[in-house]
Design a protein around this motif. Structure first.
Motif, mmCIF file in Angstrom:
data_model
loop_
_atom_site.group_PDB
_atom_site.id
_atom_site.type_symbol
_atom_site.label_atom_id
_atom_site.label_comp_id
_atom_site.label_asym_id
_atom_site.label_seq_id
_atom_site.Cartn_x
_atom_site.Cartn_y
_atom_site.Cartn_z
ATOM 1 N N LEU A 16 17.699 19.401 6.422
ATOM 2 C CA LEU A 16 18.950 19.528 5.663
ATOM 3 C C LEU A 16 19.146 20.926 5.084
ATOM 4 C CD1 LEU A 16 19.035 16.159 3.699
ATOM 5 C CD2 LEU A 16 20.539 16.853 5.550
ATOM 6 N N THR A 17 18.048 21.622 4.797
ATOM 7 C CA THR A 17 18.172 22.946 4.184
ATOM 8 C C THR A 17 18.075 24.082 5.199
ATOM 9 O OG1 THR A 17 15.808 22.927 3.664
ATOM 10 C CG2 THR A 17 17.325 22.176 1.941
ATOM 11 N N ALA A 18 17.748 23.788 6.445
ATOM 12 C CA ALA A 18 17.587 24.852 7.447
ATOM 13 C C ALA A 18 18.923 25.337 7.994
ATOM 14 C CB ALA A 18 16.700 24.378 8.590
ATOM 15 N N GLY A 19 19.842 24.457 8.268
ATOM 16 C CA GLY A 19 21.146 24.855 8.792
ATOM 17 C C GLY A 19 22.134 25.033 7.669
ATOM 18 N N SER A 20 23.174 25.831 7.921
ATOM 19 C CA SER A 20 24.184 26.009 6.878
ATOM 20 C C SER A 20 25.555 26.285 7.473
ATOM 21 C CB SER A 20 23.789 27.143 5.931
ATOM 22 O OG SER A 20 23.663 28.357 6.627
ATOM 23 N N ILE A 21 26.561 25.891 6.713
ATOM 24 C CA ILE A 21 27.956 26.166 7.013
ATOM 25 C C ILE A 21 28.300 27.410 6.203
ATOM 26 C CG2 ILE A 21 30.302 25.322 6.666
ATOM 27 C CD1 ILE A 21 29.147 22.494 7.013
ATOM 28 N N THR A 22 28.750 28.487 6.856
ATOM 29 C CA THR A 22 28.976 29.747 6.159
ATOM 30 C C THR A 22 30.403 30.253 6.358
ATOM 31 O OG1 THR A 22 28.120 30.975 8.063
ATOM 32 C CG2 THR A 22 26.559 30.463 6.300
ATOM 33 N N VAL A 23 30.846 31.086 5.413
ATOM 34 C CA VAL A 23 32.178 31.672 5.494
ATOM 35 C C VAL A 23 32.242 32.659 6.650
ATOM 36 C CG1 VAL A 23 32.755 31.350 3.057
ATOM 37 C CG2 VAL A 23 31.590 33.436 3.776
ATOM 38 N N LYS A 24 33.432 32.852 7.169
ATOM 39 C CA LYS A 24 33.640 33.789 8.273
ATOM 40 C C LYS A 24 33.976 35.174 7.731
ATOM 41 C CE LYS A 24 35.406 30.771 11.901
ATOM 42 N NZ LYS A 24 36.584 30.503 12.745
ATOM 43 N N ASP A 25 33.633 36.180 8.522
ATOM 44 C CA ASP A 25 34.047 37.543 8.220
ATOM 45 C C ASP A 25 35.487 37.721 8.667
ATOM 46 O OD1 ASP A 25 31.517 38.240 7.272
ATOM 47 O OD2 ASP A 25 30.841 38.897 9.246
ATOM 48 N N GLY A 26 36.296 38.354 7.840
ATOM 49 C CA GLY A 26 37.667 38.665 8.217
ATOM 50 C C GLY A 26 37.747 40.019 8.909
ATOM 51 N N ALA A 27 38.866 40.318 9.488
ATOM 52 C CA ALA A 27 39.056 41.583 10.207
ATOM 53 C C ALA A 27 39.100 42.777 9.264
ATOM 54 C CB ALA A 27 40.337 41.508 11.033
ATOM 55 N N ASP A 28 39.358 42.541 7.969
ATOM 56 C CA ASP A 28 39.508 43.636 7.011
ATOM 57 C C ASP A 28 38.225 43.976 6.257
ATOM 58 O OD1 ASP A 28 39.312 41.352 5.487
ATOM 59 O OD2 ASP A 28 41.187 41.645 4.406
ATOM 60 N N GLY A 29 37.087 43.414 6.667
ATOM 61 C CA GLY A 29 35.825 43.677 5.993
ATOM 62 C C GLY A 29 35.512 42.716 4.864
ATOM 63 N N TYR A 30 36.442 41.847 4.535
ATOM 64 C CA TYR A 30 36.226 40.818 3.521
ATOM 65 C C TYR A 30 35.947 39.499 4.225
ATOM 66 C CZ TYR A 30 38.183 44.121 0.183
ATOM 67 O OH TYR A 30 38.411 45.228 -0.593
ATOM 68 N N HIS A 31 35.489 38.512 3.468
ATOM 69 C CA HIS A 31 35.281 37.180 4.028
ATOM 70 C C HIS A 31 36.559 36.364 3.931
ATOM 71 C CE1 HIS A 31 31.044 38.273 3.039
ATOM 72 N NE2 HIS A 31 30.895 37.776 4.248
ATOM 73 N N LEU A 32 36.682 35.378 4.789
ATOM 74 C CA LEU A 32 37.794 34.439 4.712
ATOM 75 C C LEU A 32 37.462 33.366 3.686
ATOM 76 C CD1 LEU A 32 38.550 33.948 8.504
ATOM 77 C CD2 LEU A 32 39.609 35.558 6.906
ATOM 78 N N CYS A 33 38.479 32.762 3.104
ATOM 79 C CA CYS A 33 38.258 31.628 2.198
ATOM 80 C C CYS A 33 37.811 30.428 3.018
ATOM 81 C CB CYS A 33 39.546 31.270 1.467
ATOM 82 S SG CYS A 33 40.072 32.502 0.297
ATOM 83 N N PRO A 34 36.868 29.646 2.499
ATOM 84 C CA PRO A 34 36.502 28.425 3.210
ATOM 85 C C PRO A 34 37.629 27.399 3.123
ATOM 86 C CG PRO A 34 35.380 28.517 1.096
ATOM 87 C CD PRO A 34 36.118 29.816 1.255
ATOM 88 N N ASP A 35 37.600 26.441 4.027
ATOM 89 C CA ASP A 35 38.567 25.352 3.965
ATOM 90 C C ASP A 35 38.301 24.510 2.713
ATOM 91 O OD1 ASP A 35 39.882 25.924 6.432
ATOM 92 O OD2 ASP A 35 38.189 25.070 7.502
ATOM 93 N N ASP A 36 39.187 23.589 2.410
ATOM 94 C CA ASP A 36 39.031 22.679 1.271
ATOM 95 C C ASP A 36 38.032 21.604 1.683
ATOM 96 O OD1 ASP A 36 39.409 21.532 -1.179
ATOM 97 O OD2 ASP A 36 41.354 20.665 -0.695
ATOM 98 N N LEU A 37 36.750 21.888 1.497
ATOM 99 C CA LEU A 37 35.675 21.062 2.042
ATOM 100 C C LEU A 37 35.361 19.851 1.181
ATOM 101 C CD1 LEU A 37 33.245 23.939 3.067
ATOM 102 C CD2 LEU A 37 34.933 22.749 4.488
ATOM 103 N N PHE A 38 35.023 18.762 1.864
ATOM 104 C CA PHE A 38 34.548 17.539 1.214
ATOM 105 C C PHE A 38 33.177 17.237 1.770
ATOM 106 C CE2 PHE A 38 38.966 17.595 0.475
ATOM 107 C CZ PHE A 38 39.173 16.898 -0.703
ATOM 108 N N PHE A 39 32.284 16.670 0.932
ATOM 109 C CA PHE A 39 30.881 16.526 1.317
ATOM 110 C C PHE A 39 30.256 15.286 0.689
ATOM 111 C CE2 PHE A 39 26.464 17.217 0.007
ATOM 112 C CZ PHE A 39 25.871 17.353 1.241
ATOM 113 N N GLY A 40 29.289 14.739 1.410
ATOM 114 C CA GLY A 40 28.449 13.662 0.895
ATOM 115 C C GLY A 40 27.147 13.645 1.665
ATOM 116 N N VAL A 41 26.081 13.205 1.029
ATOM 117 C CA VAL A 41 24.776 13.102 1.691
ATOM 118 C C VAL A 41 24.091 11.836 1.194
ATOM 119 C CG1 VAL A 41 23.544 14.501 -0.025
ATOM 120 C CG2 VAL A 41 22.661 14.346 2.326
ATOM 121 N N ARG A 42 23.350 11.207 2.087
ATOM 122 C CA ARG A 42 22.693 9.955 1.714
ATOM 123 C C ARG A 42 21.536 9.684 2.651
ATOM 124 N NH1 ARG A 42 25.584 4.259 0.544
ATOM 125 N NH2 ARG A 42 23.682 3.160 0.033
#
Length: 183
Positions: free
Chosen positions: A31-57
């Motif tokens: 669970l801790t090895a993989g990750s969802i990460t923000v994308k790099d934008g064309a202007d040198g900044y990162h893109l905003c992440p989507d409106d994410l929803f999460f649960g784990v069990r």
């Protein structure tokens, strides 16, 4: 081959679109090895992440000796994962235009692992603003950022003035505390 597995972990994400990088995971990933990460934008900044929803069990599968297949139906509640922020600045000089300024939001997290924990890294997002009816310079709407861990207040917001010549943009204002003065 795992002989002492009594259950498995299910990590569920909702609203994953194009705002982040989702890795391909193999069966040996934790669970801790993989990750969802923000994308790099064309202007040198990162893109905003989507409106994410999460649960784990963790789902209990019974004993490892059993060869029987059991269909398990359990609910996995999910809730909004990332933070949302809306920025407003008062008192900019008269005669300035929306194109004169922009915001940068710097944080210390670049995504989430599959346990739902923020992943450390430098994240910087650029947002433009508009003048509202009260002549306040503000982001058009709230936008998503990777939230901080509790007690780890590491978001800094800068208001920068666009360079109109060869000079670098100048930051006339910076903040890392909320309107109550809390870091």
């Amino acid at each position: 081959r795992h002989t002492d597995v009594r259950g498995l972990w299910v990590s569920a994400w909702g609203n994953l679109k194009d705002g982040q990088i989702v890795p391909f995971l193999d069966g040996n990933c934790t669970l801790t090895a993989g990750s969802i990460t923000v994308k790099d934008g064309a202007d040198g900044y990162h893109l905003c992440p989507d409106d994410l929803f999460f649960g784990v069990r963790q789902v209990n599968l019974g004993t490892a000796e059993s060869r029987a297949v059991t269909i398990i139906r359990e609910e996995l509640p999910i809730s909004r994962k990332n933070a949302r922020i809306h920025l407003t600045v008062l008192g900019l000089p008269a005669g300035t235009t929306e194109d004169d300024y922009y915001f940068t939001v710097r944080g210390g997290y670049v995504g989430y692992n599959f346990k739902g924990e923020p992943v450390a890294g430098v994240n910087q997002i650029r947002q433009t603003g508009i003048f509202n009816q009260r002549r306040e310079y503000a982001t058009a709407e709230a936008f998503n950022i990777i939230h901080c861990l509790e007690g780890d207040n590491n978001i800094t917001v800068d208001l920068s003035r666009q360079a109109r010549d060869t000079r670098a943009p100048t930051p006339p204002a910076s903040a890392n505390a909320d309107d109550q003065g809390v870091d």
